[in-house]
Scaffold this motif. Structure first.
Motif, PDB file in Angstrom:
ATOM      1  N   ASP A  16      30.885  39.303  40.102  1.00  0.00           N
ATOM      2  CA  ASP A  16      31.922  39.779  41.014  1.00  0.00           C
ATOM      3  C   ASP A  16      33.063  38.772  40.991  1.00  0.00           C
ATOM      4  O   ASP A  16      32.898  37.620  41.418  1.00  0.00           O
ATOM      5  CB  ASP A  16      31.370  39.940  42.431  1.00  0.00           C
ATOM      6  CG  ASP A  16      30.324  41.031  42.524  1.00  0.00           C
ATOM      7  OD1 ASP A  16      30.534  42.101  41.929  1.00  0.00           O
ATOM      8  OD2 ASP A  16      29.285  40.811  43.176  1.00  0.00           O
ATOM      9  N   PHE A  17      34.218  39.198  40.465  1.00  0.00           N
ATOM     10  CA  PHE A  17      35.393  38.340  40.366  1.00  0.00           C
ATOM     11  C   PHE A  17      36.268  38.561  41.596  1.00  0.00           C
ATOM     12  O   PHE A  17      36.627  39.688  41.915  1.00  0.00           O
ATOM     13  CB  PHE A  17      36.195  38.662  39.095  1.00  0.00           C
ATOM     14  CG  PHE A  17      35.479  38.292  37.828  1.00  0.00           C
ATOM     15  CD1 PHE A  17      35.584  37.004  37.322  1.00  0.00           C
ATOM     16  CD2 PHE A  17      34.708  39.225  37.152  1.00  0.00           C
ATOM     17  CE1 PHE A  17      34.931  36.661  36.146  1.00  0.00           C
ATOM     18  CE2 PHE A  17      34.058  38.892  35.982  1.00  0.00           C
ATOM     19  CZ  PHE A  17      34.155  37.596  35.474  1.00  0.00           C
ATOM     20  N   HIS A  18      36.621  37.478  42.264  1.00  0.00           N
ATOM     21  CA  HIS A  18      37.500  37.513  43.440  1.00  0.00           C
ATOM     22  C   HIS A  18      38.776  36.777  43.053  1.00  0.00           C
ATOM     23  O   HIS A  18      38.725  35.598  42.693  1.00  0.00           O
ATOM     24  CB  HIS A  18      36.834  36.813  44.628  1.00  0.00           C
ATOM     25  CG  HIS A  18      35.482  37.348  44.950  1.00  0.00           C
ATOM     26  ND1 HIS A  18      35.288  38.318  45.899  1.00  0.00           N
ATOM     27  CD2 HIS A  18      34.256  37.072  44.434  1.00  0.00           C
ATOM     28  CE1 HIS A  18      34.001  38.599  45.972  1.00  0.00           C
ATOM     29  NE2 HIS A  18      33.344  37.860  45.096  1.00  0.00           N
ATOM     30  N   TYR A  19      39.922  37.443  43.147  1.00  0.00           N
ATOM     31  CA  TYR A  19      41.170  36.836  42.697  1.00  0.00           C
ATOM     32  C   TYR A  19      42.345  37.386  43.487  1.00  0.00           C
ATOM     33  O   TYR A  19      42.214  38.347  44.247  1.00  0.00           O
ATOM     34  CB  TYR A  19      41.377  37.042  41.192  1.00  0.00           C
ATOM     35  CG  TYR A  19      41.393  38.497  40.743  1.00  0.00           C
ATOM     36  CD1 TYR A  19      42.581  39.158  40.507  1.00  0.00           C
ATOM     37  CD2 TYR A  19      40.203  39.198  40.554  1.00  0.00           C
ATOM     38  CE1 TYR A  19      42.596  40.481  40.104  1.00  0.00           C
ATOM     39  CE2 TYR A  19      40.205  40.515  40.145  1.00  0.00           C
ATOM     40  CZ  TYR A  19      41.407  41.156  39.917  1.00  0.00           C
ATOM     41  OH  TYR A  19      41.410  42.469  39.519  1.00  0.00           O
ATOM     42  N   ASN A  20      43.500  36.737  43.296  1.00  0.00           N
ATOM     43  CA  ASN A  20      44.727  37.053  44.036  1.00  0.00           C
ATOM     44  C   ASN A  20      44.524  36.905  45.538  1.00  0.00           C
ATOM     45  O   ASN A  20      45.171  37.575  46.336  1.00  0.00           O
ATOM     46  CB  ASN A  20      45.260  38.449  43.713  1.00  0.00           C
ATOM     47  CG  ASN A  20      45.793  38.550  42.313  1.00  0.00           C
ATOM     48  OD1 ASN A  20      46.170  37.546  41.721  1.00  0.00           O
ATOM     49  ND2 ASN A  20      45.804  39.745  41.756  1.00  0.00           N
ATOM     50  N   GLY A  21      43.634  36.030  45.907  1.00  0.00           N
ATOM     51  CA  GLY A  21      43.372  35.744  47.308  1.00  0.00           C
ATOM     52  C   GLY A  21      43.575  34.276  47.584  1.00  0.00           C
ATOM     53  O   GLY A  21      44.202  33.563  46.810  1.00  0.00           O
TER      54      GLY A  21
END
Length: 172
Positions: A16-21
């Motif tokens: 699970d990639f979490h980005y632009n946060g």
């Protein structure tokens, strides 16, 4: 790209990639604007550089601050940096050892998250020390007790058939 039409292959992990946060402290959390769950890529066929290129294509941005954490762990306790081949090997080893699932976080703002974690830990230790001081039983406290025959402004023998109680607690 090392992908396969069979996503049940034993080499596949779910990432699970979490980005632009952005990360925020106390407790450490990541507020992500975008999230992508990748299930059909054999990350064990990648090296660190291929993984970073895959991440760049997925997020359409580059960042040098990449982290990973197992899903069942809090960020403050389980976050790891992903900056070289050794970190990438640890990332894979942990994923395969823990239900083949991993979270990856992209820090676009270069936040000092390990400093935040240290500050949280020291605050927690200080709170534990304060709590220990407060929890010690001391004989120096005096307590005033009410007399047993004191009169109360209301009768203490109200029952379920009392008119006043029926008004307060009408059945619905």
């Amino acid at each position: 790209m090392a992908s396969s039409p069979n996503p049940t292959d034993q080499n596949f992990i779910v990432v699970d990639f979490h980005y632009n946060g952005q990360f925020a402290p106390n407790p450490l959390v990541y507020f992500d604007l975008d999230r992508a769950s990748v299930r059909d890529v054999d990350f064990s066929g990648f090296g660190y550089e291929q993984f970073m290129e895959f991440l760049h294509k997925l997020t359409k941005s580059r960042s040098k601050d990449i982290y990973f954490c197992l899903p069942q762990e809090s960020l403050g306790l389980g976050i790891h940096t992903l900056v070289n081949e050794a970190d990438y090997k640890e990332f894979l080893d942990l994923a395969y050892a823990n239900d083949k699932r991993m979270n990856v976080y992209v820090d676009h703002y270069n936040e000092p998250i390990f400093e935040w974690i240290e500050a949280e830990e020291s605050e927690s230790e200080n709170e534990d020390l304060d709590e220990d001081k407060d929890s010690v039983i001391q004989d120096s406290y005096s307590v005033d007790h009410e007399e047993d025959d004191a009169t109360y402004p209301f009768p203490a023998n109200k029952t379920a058939h009392d008119r006043f109680l029926k008004i307060l607690c009408e059945p619905t």
